[in-house]
Design an enzyme around this catalytic site. Structure first.
Site, mmCIF file in Angstrom:
data_model
loop_
_atom_site.group_PDB
_atom_site.id
_atom_site.type_symbol
_atom_site.label_atom_id
_atom_site.label_comp_id
_atom_site.label_asym_id
_atom_site.label_seq_id
_atom_site.Cartn_x
_atom_site.Cartn_y
_atom_site.Cartn_z
ATOM 1 C CE LYS A 1 24.727 43.753 -44.249
ATOM 2 N NZ LYS A 1 23.872 43.652 -43.670
ATOM 3 C CG ASN B 1 20.271 44.137 -44.740
ATOM 4 O OD1 ASN B 1 21.043 44.255 -44.991
ATOM 5 N ND2 ASN B 1 19.175 45.162 -44.013
ATOM 6 C CG HIS C 1 27.636 47.250 -43.250
ATOM 7 N ND1 HIS C 1 26.976 47.381 -41.844
ATOM 8 C CD2 HIS C 1 28.759 48.385 -42.925
ATOM 9 C CE1 HIS C 1 28.067 48.444 -40.752
ATOM 10 N NE2 HIS C 1 28.856 48.442 -41.549
ATOM 11 C CE1 TYR D 1 25.858 44.309 -38.549
ATOM 12 C CE2 TYR D 1 27.905 42.560 -39.214
ATOM 13 C CZ TYR D 1 26.793 44.033 -39.278
ATOM 14 O OH TYR D 1 26.950 43.737 -40.778
ATOM 15 C CD GLU E 1 31.303 50.157 -38.503
ATOM 16 O OE1 GLU E 1 30.429 50.004 -40.256
ATOM 17 O OE2 GLU E 1 30.790 50.001 -37.838
HETATM 18 P P1 IDP Z 1 21.762 48.536 -40.684
HETATM 19 O O1 IDP Z 1 22.202 47.955 -41.376
HETATM 20 O O2 IDP Z 1 20.634 50.090 -42.072
HETATM 21 O O3 IDP Z 1 22.108 49.883 -40.249
HETATM 22 P P2 IDP Z 1 20.330 47.963 -38.208
HETATM 23 O O4 IDP Z 1 19.765 48.170 -37.228
HETATM 24 O O5 IDP Z 1 22.096 48.247 -37.614
HETATM 25 O O6 IDP Z 1 20.760 47.914 -39.431
HETATM 26 O O7 IDP Z 1 21.107 46.051 -38.606
HETATM 27 C C1 IDP Z 1 22.062 45.766 -38.147
HETATM 28 C C2 IDP Z 1 22.110 44.473 -39.383
HETATM 29 O O8 IDP Z 1 21.000 43.704 -38.993
HETATM 30 C C3 IDP Z 1 20.599 45.130 -40.683
HETATM 31 O O9 IDP Z 1 21.561 45.629 -42.283
HETATM 32 C C4 IDP Z 1 20.201 43.778 -41.240
HETATM 33 O O10 IDP Z 1 21.683 42.473 -42.095
HETATM 34 C C5 IDP Z 1 20.328 43.283 -39.742
HETATM 35 N N1 IDP Z 1 18.753 43.152 -39.378
HETATM 36 C C6 IDP Z 1 18.231 44.008 -38.620
HETATM 37 N N2 IDP Z 1 16.921 43.863 -38.314
HETATM 38 C C7 IDP Z 1 16.357 42.416 -38.435
HETATM 39 C C8 IDP Z 1 15.406 41.947 -38.084
HETATM 40 O O11 IDP Z 1 14.327 42.639 -37.836
HETATM 41 N N3 IDP Z 1 16.069 40.649 -38.604
HETATM 42 C C9 IDP Z 1 16.784 39.904 -38.995
HETATM 43 N N4 IDP Z 1 18.002 40.849 -39.386
HETATM 44 C C10 IDP Z 1 17.816 41.885 -39.001
HETATM 45 MG MG MG Z 2 23.788 50.046 -38.467
#
Ligand code: IDP
Ligand code: MG
Length: 139
Positions: A11, A114, A117, A51, A128
């Site tokens: 990312k 984070n 992905h 997304y 994807e």
């Molecule tokens: P994942 O990437 O671990 O599968 P997902 O729940 O699919 O997590 O969420 C997609 C992305 O959305 C996350 O990787 C993160 O970048 C962002 N995200 C998820 N939860 C939050 C939140 O509570 N606040 C801000 N961004 C979030």
């Molecule tokens: Mg996810």
């Protein structure tokens, strides 16, 4: 039977911080083969489309803004049990809950920014991967 391909993106936060090389080293050490890879940038429209599944979530706009804020590395990775093993390698969404040694524990700064992905199912890995790569770019 579990599939052997997954899809990932390094990312914008991790690219900006200079972590591409270190993250690729972790991916290689964990036994994944690179089947496709590129440095690219998502437009806000493309990030929104990627997304789309999250469009009702409160963080959707923040996520789209972040994912289109700078270059990313997109890749298709191959290994037995790829989706599940890669999710283990990257760790929990929230880096404060990610297991020690995982990519998010090492390189992520927040639940939103984070670092990486990982596709969450064989079906999404396929979708994807095809979103980012033409058949002629997959090896
Ligand atoms: P994942 O990437 O671990 O599968 P997902 O729940 O699919 O997590 O969420 C997609 C992305 O959305 C996350 O990787 C993160 O970048 C962002 N995200 C998820 N939860 C939050 C939140 O509570 N606040 C801000 N961004 C979030
Ligand atoms: Mg996810």
């Amino acid at each position: 039977m579990a599939g052997n391909k997954t899809f990932t993106m390094i990312k914008p936060d991790a690219v900006k911080a200079g972590h591409i090389g270190a993250i690729l080293a972790k991916i290689n050490e964990a036994g994944f083969r690179i089947a496709a890879m590129k440095l690219t940038k998502l437009s806000p429209e493309k990030a929104g489309e990627f997304y789309e599944v999250h469009k009702e979530r409160p963080f959707y706009q923040e996520l789209v803004d972040f994912m289109s804020s700078g270059p990313i590395v997109a890749a298709i990775l191959e290994k037995d049990n790829a989706v599940e093993d890669f999710r283990t390698l990257i760790g929990a969404t929230d880096p404060s809950k990610a297991a020690p040694g995982t990519i998010r524990a090492l390189f992520a700064t927040s639940i939103g920014e984070n670092a990486i992905h990982g596709a969450d199912s064989d079906e999404n890995a396929q979708r994807e991967g095809s979103f980012h790569f033409a058949a002629t770019e997959m090896f």
